[in-house]
Design a protein around this motif. Structure first.
Motif: not given
Lengths: 310, 310
Positions: A189-192, B26-32, B146-149, B205-206
């Motif tokens: 994913d591109l995110e982050a 990259p680490n993701i702590d939170r979802y949008p 988990s995989n929406s983004i 929405l994303a």
């Protein structure tokens, strides 16, 4: 009456199209920032039609010939015996394209005794020897902003496609496979992620704006720093030079991207791209060259994926 | 001690990878929106490693076997003699994927006497007969967000690629061509186009947010209207049903996209896509089917371009 010499790419292999996927294209009045788009009194074509190849003649044939000018269009542009070089001798205006350029070298300009104007049907003048043009009193012009947004869309498309492994996945499919794991193993994913642009002019800034909602960390370097409010709005990190943004040597200025690949210090954590290197956009991932693309032209991805897995 | 039956796609054709294009993700702590990402006490894998195929076992093998559970992983999921159907008989937990689903039909649920939990390693439960699950007291769960983004990025990538003719241009290149006009004749800019989403939940929405800076005109339809401030921020036009957004019959609800193509009333002016139709994303252009893609999986573009030119 002038002779206008126009260099365009060849028509489609199957001939000039009779119809199109769309009935037209949306109307654009202004470019971002407020600059007005061109406002011709009338046009002889339907917007969305193919005009960039030889038979399209940029939609100028009726207009120019109606005014009594001579309009020569060719795709044959390389070498001394090319149509371009022969027709150039008495041409007053040359029109060429940034992604199918007819190079106006010092030698060619010296031969073109009547040449007054060299127009880029697009943006850029890399294909014109500007010093020779100045010396011979040739005006060099471009259509500023005309394809900046197009290139910025292309860049975002390529970034997403490279990060997500789109083209190689398609290749697997057309080669008869449907193996999910092969696609997934280098799809991210591109995110982050950290994304930086080398230069943030019309194209670079448009790319940064488009990437903002992808929740990436944006970086840029440019000789001219962007206004503070733009940096804040897009949460940009400015780097005073390219080396401080990403540890690749020889990346700045007009260095051709592939040259930079040979001496590589990038880690595998950054996606980097450039909007300003000659007419080839290069994208790399970690220590591997990942692809090239001529914006608005054919797109090629040449990757040695086996090397990615070492 | 429980028996956990996990259905995953096959390993890569060339074997399980030893190394990757990136050193990590990259680490993701939170979802949008603020929802926290999962916070496991420890993990037995390096983020970014391939876990979705059989040998990866979703990174669960050590964890589950360390607790004394039985962990069976298979890709063989179709038919009565499949490993899945045989192992299902005494399984208490089934883990499956939305894009490589092991269908839990009423018949299979009836056979699975010990089944208590059906987990989707991802989002969605289309592959589970929910009525049968309720009747047999089976809990059905997913990993919301988990995989929406990831899917939303995939959608934007596909829209850009379809509008700009990326994949067919690549195909031309690998077929040995480099004919710019063939690529250009159906390549457009996304700018100023009308783009609509059927549904505007987490994914939709994303997508809309990501498309905003492309200066397109955004539309959406959903059973639940978005808050006014979101509509204003993204300059969204709400449509109470899909037919008012785009004149394609049978597009709403759970209708499979290809079915909608047969009775077509779209003009050639809209790019439309859906994020909510079964597990296949379909994209169309004007009156032609343009492509399908399994988000996060292999990507296929099947287009009859000759028909586009009629």
């Amino acid at each position: 009456m002038a002779k206008v010499l126009c260099v365009l790419y060849d028509d489609p292999v199957g001939g000039y199209p009779n119809s199109y996927a769309r009935d037209g294209i949306p109307n654009i009045d202004r470019y971002p920032g407020g600059q007005t788009a061109p406002t011709p009194k009338r046009i002889d074509f339907k917007p969305g039609e193919l005009l960039g190849s030889v038979s399209g003649g940029l939609g100028l044939r009726k207009f120019l010939e109606g005014l009594g000018h001579t309009f020569v269009v060719t795709s044959d542009k390389e070498g001394e015996n090319s149509v371009f070089e022969r027709e150039l001798l008495d041409a007053e205006i040359v029109i060429s394209q940034p992604f199918w350029p007819a190079y106006l070298t010092a030698e060619r300009i010296a031969k073109a005794k009547k040449l007054k104007l060299a127009i880029t049907a697009g943006i850029g003048s890399d294909h014109v020897d500007l010093e020779a043009a100045i010396k011979h009193g040739v005006t060099v012009s471009e259509v500023t902003y005309s394809n900046s947004i197009s290139v910025s869309e292309h860049v975002v498309m390529m970034i997403l496609s490279l990060v997500r492994n789109y083209i190689p996945s398609y290749k697997l499919v057309i080669d008869g496979g449907w193996n999910i794991a092969d696609c997934i193993s280098r799809s991210y994913d591109l995110e982050a992620m950290e994304v930086g642009t080398v230069a943030a002019g019309r194209i670079g800034l448009a790319v940064l704006k488009r990437l903002k909602p992808f929740d990436v960390k944006l970086h840029y370097t440019d000789r001219h720093r962007l206004p503070e409010h733009v940096e804040e709005e897009l949460n940009l990190t400015f780097h005073s030079n390219v080396e401080s943004m990403v540890p690749v040597e020889g990346l700045g200025g007009s260095v051709h991207w592939p040259d930079a690949a040979s001496d590589d210090k990038t880690d595998k954590q950054s996606a980097i791209f450039s909007t300003a290197i000659n007419f080839i956009l290069g994208l790399r991932w970690g220590n591997q060259e990942l692809g090239y693309s001529i914006p608005g032209g054919p797109t090629s991805i040449e990757t040695n994926y086996s090397e990615l897995e070492r």
